[in-house]
Design an enzyme around this catalytic site. Structure first.
Site, short mmCIF file in Angstrom:
data_model
loop_
_atom_site.label_atom_id
_atom_site.label_comp_id
_atom_site.label_asym_id
_atom_site.label_seq_id
_atom_site.Cartn_x
_atom_site.Cartn_y
_atom_site.Cartn_z
CG ASP A 185 48.13 -29.10 23.43
OD1 ASP A 185 48.99 -29.89 22.92
OD2 ASP A 185 47.59 -28.26 22.65
CD GLU A 243 52.63 -30.53 24.68
OE1 GLU A 243 52.99 -31.04 23.62
OE2 GLU A 243 51.70 -29.71 24.45
#
Length: 625
Positions: free
Chosen positions: A319, A348
């Site tokens: 994340d 990400e």
């Protein structure tokens, strides 16, 4: 934070936390600044009575104690003293806990394995180019009344086999039928905002303890052993059915900031601060972990290695990877790849808000080149279906100027031409996706984009979007239920909205069975055609050829050859009219919005009309030698 100039000597220490044997138990924790540190032993997870033992500090700031006797099934916390302040914290290295993670549990590691765990059959290694990822959430996948699953919302429910609804497969049997290679689970490490006694819902991006399985997914969360045993049973079942398991991990922030276990253990060390000494908020939720500090980096790597070795997982999704510094990400890849060569790593390449980590130190798009980690290709997502803010349509919805963003994903992010700049060294570094847990799910987003009430057209553009995803180089990433047009009732951020919004209604698979069969066929075609087994830019340029690039028309056409001489042509017609192809060779038609039961043929030097709003796949007929 350079005052810890002795950190390097600590980096080889691998046994922080609690180490149990029947005759004694050892505790070890790093807290260089505190005045005193004690371990409190509890008979059970909720008893207020305790025995307190003073720990000893060495010259590196490591506090230790050895207690004689059998402490199995007892619980412990650390009590940290700073001048006139005293805090009781849960060990960040805890393996399992009492209900709601009030206290860490002392466990016998030999009892943490279900039957046949050690030597259970794991899926064979596959190439990076063969990976197909399916993202889901434990509750989403199992909790709906149509799932046919008994242990709804639980690890054991994820592991149930033979489930069905009105003659269609659900659960793990559905994944086997679909043909994906890896299941990506939204966070299953312990998170803070759900009462484990209830059926409350959260995605899990509010981490509390990083090495402890979330208790709300356990049949009896009061039992610390069951957290581990039931999760391992789930992983074992997936492995034995040929499916690999990826964990979504959230080391970029914690739910609590000033009052977190980390901050009370070593104040102001684990988190970045701004110029005024306040917590930096690059995550957008109140804090961000200082990955660049050596003992923080060690903790993250220790935790990842623990999940890899203890739970035999097959990959990690990170994340907000741009909140990690480059050195840490490269070290993570180096360590994990050395332990498991086919591990799948991706994340990400952005932050949630402005970060105190200098821009040049952040791990961003392009930094993944040759490192062994992939990044989400949001350019491709936005170009295909439209942006997250719903201000701009995507290519499949008539915005044909997005063609170059689409083509960036089609070639897997490599540099292909002046208008396709690329950001990858290998196409597998591009995680191609058009929908994930965030924002509107695909069917809802395309409905908003197209402003189309006609059901058939909406079905066609959904399949066009998935067709682009599954006939492109790069690693395809599917969000659960998009393979049968799942809806979340137009809720964008459903992180705590419960089963009514998030639960997968398996009636959708029954209602869109033909749609599902088409997606399943495309996955099987991808795996069997051998078209996407090359990822180097030179190979892709050799085997791939654009036939049509025109930002005024909704047509994308290209050919791909494989390494045994087969050549296929793909026509993505997003127009509302037929597209006429003048054939210079003989083709057999394999797919026209659906797989053909038997191929039809296009003769050389004839015309073929590709249908509107439809993907067509042609195979060149081999010439006689």
């Amino acid at each position: 934070m350079n005052q810890y100039d002795y950190e390097d000597q600590l980096l080889e220490i691998e046994d922080f936390g609690c180490k149990f044997c029947k005759e004694k138990v050892d505790f070890k924790v790093w807290a260089p600044d505190c005045d005193r540190l004690e371990v409190a032993i509890y008979e059970n997870g909720e008893d207020i009575r305790r025995q307190v033992h003073a720990m000893k500090r060495d010259s590196y700031g490591v506090w230790t104690i050895e207690l004689d006797g059998n402490y199995e099934n007892k619980f412990y916390n650390y009590i940290v003293f700073y001048e006139d302040k005293r805090y009781e914290i849960v060990d960040p290295y805890a393996k399992t806990t009492s209900i709601n993670s009030l206290r860490a549990m002392i466990v016998d590691s030999e009892k943490l394995n279900p039957k046949w765990w050690i030597d259970h059959e794991k899926p064979k290694s596959i190439k990076d180019e063969e990976v197909i990822i399916y993202e889901t959430h434990v509750r989403d996948f199992t909790a709906h009344e149509t799932s046919g699953i008994k242990e709804k919302g639980k690890y054991l429910g994820m592991a149930e086999k033979g489930t069905s609804f009105e003659g269609i497969s659900t659960g793990i049997d559905h994944l086997k039928e679909l043909g994906i290679t890896h299941i990506h689970l939204l966070p299953i490490a312990d998170f803070a905002t759900v009462d484990e006694r209830t059926e409350e819902y959260n995605w899990g991006y509010d981490p509390f303890l990083y090495n402890v399985p979330e208790g709300s997914y356990v049949t009896h969360p009061i039992d610390g052993y069951k957290r581990v045993l039931e999760l391992k049973k789930m992983i074992k079942t997936y492995h034995e059915n040929g499916i690999r398991v990826i964990l979504d991990v959230v080391y970029n922030h914690t739910y609590y900031s000033k009052t977190s276990n980390f901050n009370r253990l070593v104040p102001n060390y684990y988190y970045r601060q701004d110029e005024n000494g306040n917590f930096s908020n690059g995550s957008g939720v109140g804090n961000e972990i200082a990955t660049e500090r050596k003992m923080v980096r060690k903790y993250i790597i220790d935790s990842l290695v623990y999940w890899l070795e203890e739970y035999k997982v097959d990959g990690f999704r990170f994340d907000l990877l741009a909140l990690y510094d480059k050195v840490t990400v490269m070290k993570i890849c180096q360590v994990l790849k050395a332990k498991k060569s086919d591990i799948v790593l991706y994340g990400e390449p952005w932050t949630g808000s402005e970060s105190a980590l200098p821009y040049e130190k952040r791990f961003l798009r392009g930094d993944q080149k040759g490192v062994g980690i992939g990044i989400f290709n949001d350019h491709f997502r936005n170009a295909v279906r439209g942006d997250n803010d719903e201000n701009h349509n995507g290519f499949v919805c008539g915005n044909y100027k997005q063609v170059y963003g689409v083509l960036e994903g089609v070639v897997g992010g490599i540099f292909y031409s002046g208008k396709i700049h690329g950001f990858t060294k290998k196409s597998t570094e591009s995680i191609n996706y058009i929908s994930c847990h965030d924002d509107l799910i695909l069917a809802d987003r395309l409905s908003v984009n197209r402003h189309c009430d006609e059901k058939e057209s909406l079905i066609r553009i959904n399949l066009l979007a998935l067709g682009l995803l599954l006939t492109s180089f790069g690693t395809p990433f599917l969000h659960a239920g998009t393979e049968f047009m799942r809806s979340k009732k137009y809720v964008r951020n459903s992180y705590n909205r419960g089963n009514e919004i998030n639960g997968i209604n398996w009636k959708d698979k029954k209602s869109h069975e033909a749609f599902f069969e088409s997606v399943k066929w495309l996955i099987q075609f991808r795996q069997e055609s051998r078209l996407f087994l090359k990822s180097d830019d030179k190979d892709i340029k050799r085997l791939f050829d654009f036939q049509i690039i025109d930002d005024r028309k909704g047509i994308i056409s290209y050919t791909i050859s494989n390494d045994i001489g087969d050549c296929f042509r793909f026509i993505h017609n997003c127009e509302s009219e037929y597209f006429e192809l003048k054939s210079t060779t003989e083709y057999e038609v394999l797919f026209e919005g659906k797989p053909l039961k038997s191929p039809t043929y296009i003769e050389k030097n004839t015309s073929y009309k590709a249908q509107p709003l439809m993907l067509t796949i042609l195979k060149e007929v081999a010439k006689d030698s």
